[in-house]
Structure formats: C-alpha cells, structure tokens
Design a protein around this motif. Structure first.
Motif, PDB file in Angstrom:
ATOM      1  N   UNK A  53       0.818  -1.217   0.000  1.00 46.05           N
ATOM      2  CA  UNK A  53       0.000   0.000   0.000  1.00 46.05           C
ATOM      3  C   UNK A  53       0.851   1.266   0.000  1.00 46.05           C
ATOM      4  N   UNK A  54       2.109   1.148   0.426  1.00 47.36           N
ATOM      5  CA  UNK A  54       3.039   2.281   0.403  1.00 47.36           C
ATOM      6  C   UNK A  54       4.247   1.871  -0.427  1.00 47.36           C
ATOM      7  N   UNK A  55       4.600   2.653  -1.464  1.00 44.94           N
ATOM      8  CA  UNK A  55       5.742   2.276  -2.298  1.00 44.94           C
ATOM      9  C   UNK A  55       7.047   2.264  -1.509  1.00 44.94           C
ATOM     10  N   UNK A  56       7.993   1.470  -1.974  1.00 46.21           N
ATOM     11  CA  UNK A  56       9.294   1.386  -1.323  1.00 46.21           C
ATOM     12  C   UNK A  56      10.028   2.720  -1.392  1.00 46.21           C
ATOM     13  N   UNK A  57       9.881   3.433  -2.514  1.00 43.85           N
ATOM     14  CA  UNK A  57      10.532   4.734  -2.683  1.00 43.85           C
ATOM     15  C   UNK A  57       9.673   5.623  -3.574  1.00 43.85           C
ATOM     16  N   UNK A  58       9.997   6.905  -3.583  1.00 42.29           N
ATOM     17  CA  UNK A  58       9.298   7.847  -4.443  1.00 42.29           C
ATOM     18  C   UNK A  58       7.978   8.325  -3.860  1.00 42.29           C
ATOM     19  N   UNK A  59       7.138   8.852  -4.725  1.00 49.17           N
ATOM     20  CA  UNK A  59       5.857   9.431  -4.304  1.00 49.17           C
ATOM     21  C   UNK A  59       4.903   8.364  -3.787  1.00 49.17           C
ATOM     22  N   UNK A  60       3.992   8.791  -2.921  1.00 52.62           N
ATOM     23  CA  UNK A  60       2.940   7.903  -2.432  1.00 52.62           C
ATOM     24  C   UNK A  60       1.962   7.586  -3.555  1.00 52.62           C
ATOM     25  N   UNK A  61       1.208   6.504  -3.374  1.00 55.57           N
ATOM     26  CA  UNK A  61       0.157   6.190  -4.330  1.00 55.57           C
ATOM     27  C   UNK A  61      -0.999   7.183  -4.166  1.00 55.57           C
TER      28      UNK A  61
END
Length: 204
Positions: A53-61
């Motif tokens: 539900x939360x990406x490993x890196x970068x912007x949130x979904x």
C-alpha cells in the motif's frame, strides 16, 4: 487546507518522475499553491500479484481523496505505443465516483509524457490523457507559443503539454528547453487554479 495541484504520474525508469519534479517546482513558484506528487502502482497480468500500500521509494500512491480535493491536475505517463501507460489508465478507469459527483468539473488540467525516441508518439499520448480529463469536465490547458522554448527545442516540447526525449535506455537527462517547459506548465496550471479560486497570486 492549502490549495494544491496534484501532479499524478506513472514512471517505469524514472524519466517521467524527473519531469514531475520539475513541474512541481513550477507549481510551487506560484504563491499560495502547493504541489502534491502522487503515483500509481504497476498492474500485473497475474491476478494474485499486488503492490504494497506504500511504495518502497518515491511518491505515495494516489487516493481518490487526493484527486477529489485538488485545485488542478497535471497527469504524466511514459508513452506506450502512442498511448498512456496501462497503470495510469487503470487508475483513471476507477474514478467513476468522482465523475458521478462532478468533483473535477471546471478545474484546470494538463499532461506530460516521456518517450524513448523523438517521434515515439509524444503528442498522441498527451491527447490520450486529454480524453478522460474532458469527460470529467476539466479545463485542459497546453503550452502556448509565448513559451519560446517551443520554437527552438530539438528534444521534447509540444503545445499539447510538456514532453521529454529520454533515449532508448532512459539515459538522457531533461534538456534546458524541456525543463523550462515543465516549469512553465506547472506555473500555468497553478496560476489558472489561483485565478479560478479568486486568489490570483504572482510568482514567489
């Protein structure tokens, strides 16, 4: 809550994400307007596969609420056979609730894209992103030719929106003209959103 422009994108190798960052800087150069960077998860042909539900890196979904409450939207995708990438299309296909309530009507919107080759479908991809935005009742904005980089660029840049020539291996950084057009697109949508909300602000 401070008004914000949603910069919503999908990026596979980082080129579209780099454009999103430049566009966000343009948005935030307009007083009183914030940039909210969001992405979408990849899709899979394997039904059981799922992303965290939360990406490993970068912007949130991106969430439906991010989209519902934005003052404007700038949509970005790499080119896939002259069209937007499937993950972004999949996300947009799930926004019927916003369409039914008219949540995005009269909000300014724009698009940006990155391709591996100069004639790899930049303009058709931007037009493919335009279609659902019009169905949502948004006010689509391109880049006017008062942006002098449009006349001299030898890389990306179109009147339909910002674009970038990334190269076959996404090895090419944003050119000066591409960067300036990304900044201009962010500024334009932020400025228009401010005017539509009756808070016409100059650049910071």
């Amino acid at each position: 809550m401070q008004p914000y422009i949603l910069v919503l994108y999908y990026s596979r190798h980082g080129a579209t994400a780099d454009m999103a960052q430049a566009i966000a800087r343009g948005v935030e150069s307009i007083s009183g307007m914030e940039a909210r960077l969001r992405t979408v998860p990849a899709v899979s042909t394997v039904c059981e596969a799922s992303e965290d539900s939360i990406p490993v890196e970068g912007a949130l979904y991106c969430s439906e609420e991010d989209l519902r409450h934005c003052s404007g939207l700038i949509l970005g995708s790499p080119t896939r056979f002259g069209n937007m990438a499937a993950p972004l299309k999949y996300f947009i296909d799930g926004t019927s609730a916003l369409w039914l309530t008219g949540a995005l009507i009269d909000k300014p919107a724009a698009a940006f894209t990155s391709t591996s080759s100069l004639h790899g479908g930049q303009e058709s991809t931007l037009l493919s992103m335009l279609l659902p935005l019009l169905h949502h009742g948004m006010l689509y904005c391109g880049l006017p030719y008062s942006e002098s980089a449009l006349m001299r660029t030898t890389t990306g840049g179109t009147p339909y929106g910002a674009s970038h020539l990334a190269g076959a291996d996404s090895e090419l950084a944003l050119s000066e003209d591409e960067t300036n057009l990304c900044l201009a697109l962010g500024q334009r949508i932020a400025r228009l959103a401010s005017r539509l909300q009756g808070t016409d602000n100059d650049e910071r």
